[in-house]
Design a protein around this motif. Structure first.
Motif, PDB file in Angstrom:
ATOM      1  N   ILE A 168      42.470  40.532  30.273  1.00  0.00           N
ATOM      2  CA  ILE A 168      41.419  39.640  29.784  1.00  0.00           C
ATOM      3  C   ILE A 168      41.218  38.465  30.738  1.00  0.00           C
ATOM      4  N   LEU A 169      42.313  37.844  31.170  1.00  0.00           N
ATOM      5  CA  LEU A 169      42.204  36.691  32.055  1.00  0.00           C
ATOM      6  C   LEU A 169      41.604  37.078  33.404  1.00  0.00           C
ATOM      7  N   ARG A 170      41.930  38.279  33.862  1.00  0.00           N
ATOM      8  CA  ARG A 170      41.351  38.757  35.120  1.00  0.00           C
ATOM      9  C   ARG A 170      39.834  38.904  34.994  1.00  0.00           C
ATOM     10  N   ARG A 171      39.387  39.330  33.827  1.00  0.00           N
ATOM     11  CA  ARG A 171      37.958  39.535  33.619  1.00  0.00           C
ATOM     12  C   ARG A 171      37.184  38.222  33.544  1.00  0.00           C
ATOM     13  N   VAL A 172      37.828  37.146  33.094  1.00  0.00           N
ATOM     14  CA  VAL A 172      37.108  35.876  32.940  1.00  0.00           C
ATOM     15  C   VAL A 172      37.293  34.947  34.129  1.00  0.00           C
ATOM     16  N   GLU A 173      38.077  35.368  35.126  1.00  0.00           N
ATOM     17  CA  GLU A 173      38.255  34.548  36.316  1.00  0.00           C
ATOM     18  C   GLU A 173      36.932  34.420  37.071  1.00  0.00           C
ATOM     19  N   PRO A 174      36.616  33.213  37.568  1.00  0.00           N
ATOM     20  CA  PRO A 174      35.425  33.077  38.415  1.00  0.00           C
ATOM     21  C   PRO A 174      35.532  34.008  39.612  1.00  0.00           C
ATOM     22  N   LYS A 175      34.427  34.598  40.009  1.00  0.00           N
ATOM     23  CA  LYS A 175      34.473  35.556  41.105  1.00  0.00           C
ATOM     24  C   LYS A 175      33.179  35.490  41.901  1.00  0.00           C
ATOM     25  N   ASP A 176      33.248  36.023  43.112  1.00  0.00           N
ATOM     26  CA  ASP A 176      32.035  36.115  43.910  1.00  0.00           C
ATOM     27  C   ASP A 176      31.082  37.090  43.241  1.00  0.00           C
ATOM     28  N   SER A 177      29.831  36.841  43.429  1.00  0.00           N
ATOM     29  CA  SER A 177      28.833  37.675  42.765  1.00  0.00           C
ATOM     30  C   SER A 177      27.719  38.029  43.738  1.00  0.00           C
TER      31      SER A 177
END
Length: 276
Positions: free
Chosen positions: A155-164
């Motif tokens: 879950i935390l991996r999915r909500v981490e800010p990421k490049d898009s």
């Protein structure tokens, strides 16, 4: 349904914990602790009334690299959340001073941080209710502490800010006279300039639908892409999340997200200023 006693639940958790105390994934404990200090720690709130379970789970999470604050009462957790929100909440349902489902429902009016229900109530109707009220995951006692950690990290991996691939200001979508701004970088979703308070699971699903706007996204693809583990009652869980997203997109919710009966869903808006 057989409900295990706190002693039985603690025995299940403690057994798994002792194994990892001796050998945590093949790393000696001293080395493991040194490594933890060099990593940013996510803050998890654990709300569980049984002391033995609460302490065992908290200890295992700490050894797995999380900062943990534990609470035996909903009132204590509510006061802590008012002071500082966690990165993730683990919530028991049957609490001495109230109902965990009702507590999370109230939280969802103001907060979007991820929530995992951790409870002995394992019926399908309870699980679906948990997701309908804004839960991001649901784990039934007795459980493997290792599985709990896996789910938290997923879950935390999915909500981490990421490049898009989206532009810095996000993408703007139009449905009749309404507009939806979806900004992956800033983790911001606004409908007609009003913030849409999505949960972590809802964000992942809407992000996937928008990334494939105009095309069918099957239920199985939503599960495979948005969740890192298998879930029971697959269709109902996906449908519940979609229902919640639609309700937050206002009276045009079913127009923003169309149902492709028997298969899945399609984000049907048009992209402002260009092709979909």
């Amino acid at each position: 349904m057989h409900l295990l006693s706190p002693t039985e639940e603690h025995s299940r958790i403690k057994c798994g914990d002792s194994v990892n105390l001796r050998n945590h994934d093949g790393i000696k404990l001293a080395t493991f602790r040194r490594q933890l200090h060099s990593l940013p720690m996510k803050h998890v709130y654990l709300v569980e009334d049984h002391e033995a379970i609460r302490e065992s789970v908290a200890r295992y999470l700490q050894l797995s690299g999380f900062k943990v604050s534990s609470f035996a009462l909903l009132k204590e957790a509510s006061e802590a959340i008012a002071r500082m929100v966690p990165d993730l909440l683990i919530q028991d349902v049957m609490m001495p001073d109230g109902d965990g489902f009702a507590f999370v429902k109230q939280l969802r009016q103001h907060h979007g941080f991820p929530v995992i229900f951790m409870t002995a109530r394992g019926s399908e109707s309870d699980k679906v209710l948990g997701f309908e009220l804004g839960g991001d995951d649901y784990i039934v006692k007795p459980f493997s502490p290792k599985e709990l950690v896996m789910r938290i990290r997923a879950i935390l991996r999915r909500v981490e800010p990421k490049d898009s691939s989206l532009e810095e200001d996000g993408s703007l979508w139009v449905m009749e006279d309404s507009t939806l701004l979806f900004d992956e970088r800033a983790h911001n979703c606004r409908l007609d300039d009003q913030e849409v308070p999505l949960t972590a699971a809802e964000w992942r699903i809407l992000s996937l639908l928008i990334a494939h706007a105009g095309t069918l996204v099957t239920r199985s693809r939503i599960l495979a892409t948005c969740f890192d583990y298998s879930l029971e009652s697959y269709d109902r869980i996906v449908d519940t999340h979609i229902k919640n997203i639609r309700s937050k997109l206002g009276d045009k919710g079913q127009q923003w997200i169309e149902t492709v009966r028997g298969y899945g869903y399609r984000f049907a808006a048009s992209r402002s200023g260009g092709d979909q």
